[in-house]
Design a protein around this motif. Structure first.
Motif, PDB file in Angstrom:
ATOM      1  N   THR A   6       0.844  -1.189   0.000  1.00  0.00           N
ATOM      2  CA  THR A   6       0.000   0.000   0.000  1.00  0.00           C
ATOM      3  C   THR A   6       0.878   1.236   0.000  1.00  0.00           C
ATOM      4  OG1 THR A   6      -0.095   0.010   2.413  1.00  0.00           O
ATOM      5  CG2 THR A   6      -1.843  -1.186   1.255  1.00  0.00           C
ATOM      6  N   GLY A   7       0.286   2.393  -0.393  1.00  0.00           N
ATOM      7  CA  GLY A   7       1.042   3.632  -0.387  1.00  0.00           C
ATOM      8  C   GLY A   7       1.944   3.749  -1.592  1.00  0.00           C
ATOM      9  N   VAL A   8       2.759   4.815  -1.595  1.00  0.00           N
ATOM     10  CA  VAL A   8       3.674   5.082  -2.699  1.00  0.00           C
ATOM     11  C   VAL A   8       4.906   4.196  -2.550  1.00  0.00           C
ATOM     12  CG1 VAL A   8       5.088   6.827  -3.833  1.00  0.00           C
ATOM     13  CG2 VAL A   8       2.866   7.451  -2.873  1.00  0.00           C
ATOM     14  N   PRO A   9       5.294   3.449  -3.589  1.00  0.00           N
ATOM     15  CA  PRO A   9       6.477   2.594  -3.461  1.00  0.00           C
ATOM     16  C   PRO A   9       7.752   3.414  -3.291  1.00  0.00           C
ATOM     17  CG  PRO A   9       5.718   2.644  -5.732  1.00  0.00           C
ATOM     18  CD  PRO A   9       4.677   3.345  -4.920  1.00  0.00           C
ATOM     19  N   ARG A  10       8.688   2.885  -2.500  1.00  0.00           N
ATOM     20  CA  ARG A  10       9.973   3.566  -2.335  1.00  0.00           C
ATOM     21  C   ARG A  10      10.763   3.553  -3.642  1.00  0.00           C
ATOM     22  NH1 ARG A  10      11.906   4.258   2.966  1.00  0.00           N
ATOM     23  NH2 ARG A  10      10.406   3.602   4.553  1.00  0.00           N
ATOM     24  N   LEU A  11      10.724   2.426  -4.341  1.00  0.00           N
ATOM     25  CA  LEU A  11      11.369   2.330  -5.645  1.00  0.00           C
ATOM     26  C   LEU A  11      10.296   2.592  -6.692  1.00  0.00           C
ATOM     27  CD1 LEU A  11      13.675  -0.727  -4.936  1.00  0.00           C
ATOM     28  CD2 LEU A  11      14.370   1.672  -5.196  1.00  0.00           C
TER      29      LEU A  11
ATOM     30  N   VAL B 265      11.725  10.604 -11.841  1.00  0.00           N
ATOM     31  CA  VAL B 265      12.148  10.048 -10.553  1.00  0.00           C
ATOM     32  C   VAL B 265      13.643  10.279 -10.372  1.00  0.00           C
ATOM     33  CG1 VAL B 265      10.360   8.258 -10.677  1.00  0.00           C
ATOM     34  CG2 VAL B 265      12.686   7.726 -11.437  1.00  0.00           C
ATOM     35  N   ALA B 266      14.091  10.305  -9.128  1.00  0.00           N
ATOM     36  CA  ALA B 266      15.518  10.372  -8.842  1.00  0.00           C
ATOM     37  C   ALA B 266      16.131   8.987  -9.030  1.00  0.00           C
ATOM     38  CB  ALA B 266      15.741  10.844  -7.402  1.00  0.00           C
ATOM     39  N   PRO B 267      17.413   8.890  -9.408  1.00  0.00           N
ATOM     40  CA  PRO B 267      18.029   7.574  -9.553  1.00  0.00           C
ATOM     41  C   PRO B 267      17.896   6.710  -8.296  1.00  0.00           C
ATOM     42  CG  PRO B 267      19.435   9.237 -10.531  1.00  0.00           C
ATOM     43  CD  PRO B 267      18.326   9.973  -9.850  1.00  0.00           C
ATOM     44  N   GLN B 268      17.935   7.336  -7.117  1.00  0.00           N
ATOM     45  CA  GLN B 268      17.818   6.589  -5.871  1.00  0.00           C
ATOM     46  C   GLN B 268      16.430   5.983  -5.678  1.00  0.00           C
ATOM     47  OE1 GLN B 268      18.985   9.701  -6.188  1.00  0.00           O
ATOM     48  NE2 GLN B 268      21.187   9.305  -5.895  1.00  0.00           N
ATOM     49  N   GLN B 269      15.479   6.415  -6.490  1.00  0.00           N
ATOM     50  CA  GLN B 269      14.118   5.891  -6.427  1.00  0.00           C
ATOM     51  C   GLN B 269      13.856   4.836  -7.504  1.00  0.00           C
ATOM     52  OE1 GLN B 269      12.301   9.834  -6.916  1.00  0.00           O
ATOM     53  NE2 GLN B 269      11.367   9.594  -4.893  1.00  0.00           N
ATOM     54  N   ALA B 270      14.921   4.371  -8.148  1.00  0.00           N
ATOM     55  CA  ALA B 270      14.758   3.448  -9.270  1.00  0.00           C
ATOM     56  C   ALA B 270      15.621   2.205  -9.084  1.00  0.00           C
ATOM     57  CB  ALA B 270      15.117   4.142 -10.582  1.00  0.00           C
ATOM     58  N   VAL B 271      15.195   1.133  -9.741  1.00  0.00           N
ATOM     59  CA  VAL B 271      15.960  -0.108  -9.752  1.00  0.00           C
ATOM     60  C   VAL B 271      16.092  -0.556 -11.204  1.00  0.00           C
ATOM     61  CG1 VAL B 271      13.859  -1.478  -9.354  1.00  0.00           C
ATOM     62  CG2 VAL B 271      16.105  -2.491  -8.901  1.00  0.00           C
TER      63      VAL B 271
END
Length: 236
Positions: A2-7, A185-191
């Motif tokens: 639930t909620g906004v994913p961190r990644l 998105v910021a790179p730190q928010q991506a995989v």
């Protein structure tokens, strides 16, 4: 979840990760070569192709008009195909090399020359439903969008990011950073998910992304759970 994913974004490599040739590449090369009078073992062609591709210059054409990029990509691949056959057999003499190359180039533009990785559709559906932005980030050429469309995968993606648009190619970290910027998105928010240790994994980490080796997954259906685990690791 639930909620906004961190990644918030997932970037996937194309060939070797999201899609695979429908038959071993060496067999495809060998079959088209035999039609032009050249008989080279498929295994030797497969090994030669991998070696040629590792040492090839990036498929980049700075300063060239966009209308010419497709033609330049084709010429780039023509050189790689020629080098592959020379590396596999210096004595190979084609009845018509141009016909062989044109057949190979057209073959890999067709969706039926490829197959989706097992579990791909399931993983993409789940990740999209979780509110994540999805992108293909690849060193492929401009045939890729048509292949993805034909395989029924294109609808899952917010972005297909290629060297022709980005102005850089793997392993340049800017390719991943540019994709993140386009996705908002910021790179730190991506995989990033890929199969090549240097071009996919190390380069993505250098760009600030998390990275998952697709070889550690039994199928892509496991990808959402691996991303969930990464998110738990980053919890305060």
């Amino acid at each position: 979840m639930t909620g906004v994913p961190r990644l918030r974004a997932v970037l996937l490599d194309a060939a070797g990760t999201l899609i695979h040739p429908g038959e071993p590449l060496g067999e495809t090369y060998a079959r088209h070569a035999r039609a032009q009078g050249v008989d080279v073992p498929a295994a030797r062609l497969e090994e030669a192709f991998r070696r040629v591709l590792r040492s090839a210059p990036p498929m980049l054409f700075p300063g060239r008009p966009p209308a010419r990029v497709g033609e330049l990509e084709r010429a780039w691949w023509r050189d790689r195909v020629r080098e592959t056959f020379r590396a596999a057999d210096q004595m190979a003499r084609f009845t018509d090399f141009e016909a062989c190359f044109e057949a190979l180039f057209a073959h890999f533009a067709r969706p039926d020359a490829w197959r989706s990785a097992p579990g791909a559709a399931s993983a993409l559906t789940t990740l999209g439903a979780e509110g994540r932005r999805l992108a293909v980030v690849s060193n492929f050429d401009q045939r890729l969008p048509g292949v993805l469309e034909g395989l029924g995968l294109a609808r899952h993606f917010d972005l297909v990011w290629l060297p022709a648009e980005a102005g850089c190619a793997k392993p340049d970290p800017r390719l991943f950073q540019g994709a993140c910027q386009r996705l908002g998105v910021a790179p730190q928010q991506a995989v990033s998910v890929g199969d090549d240790p240097e071009q996919d994994l190390r380069a993505a980490r250098a760009a600030g992304l998390r990275a998952i080796d697709v070889g550690h997954l039994a199928t892509l259906a496991e990808l959402p759970s691996h991303i969930h685990a990464l998110e738990e690791e980053t919890c305060p």
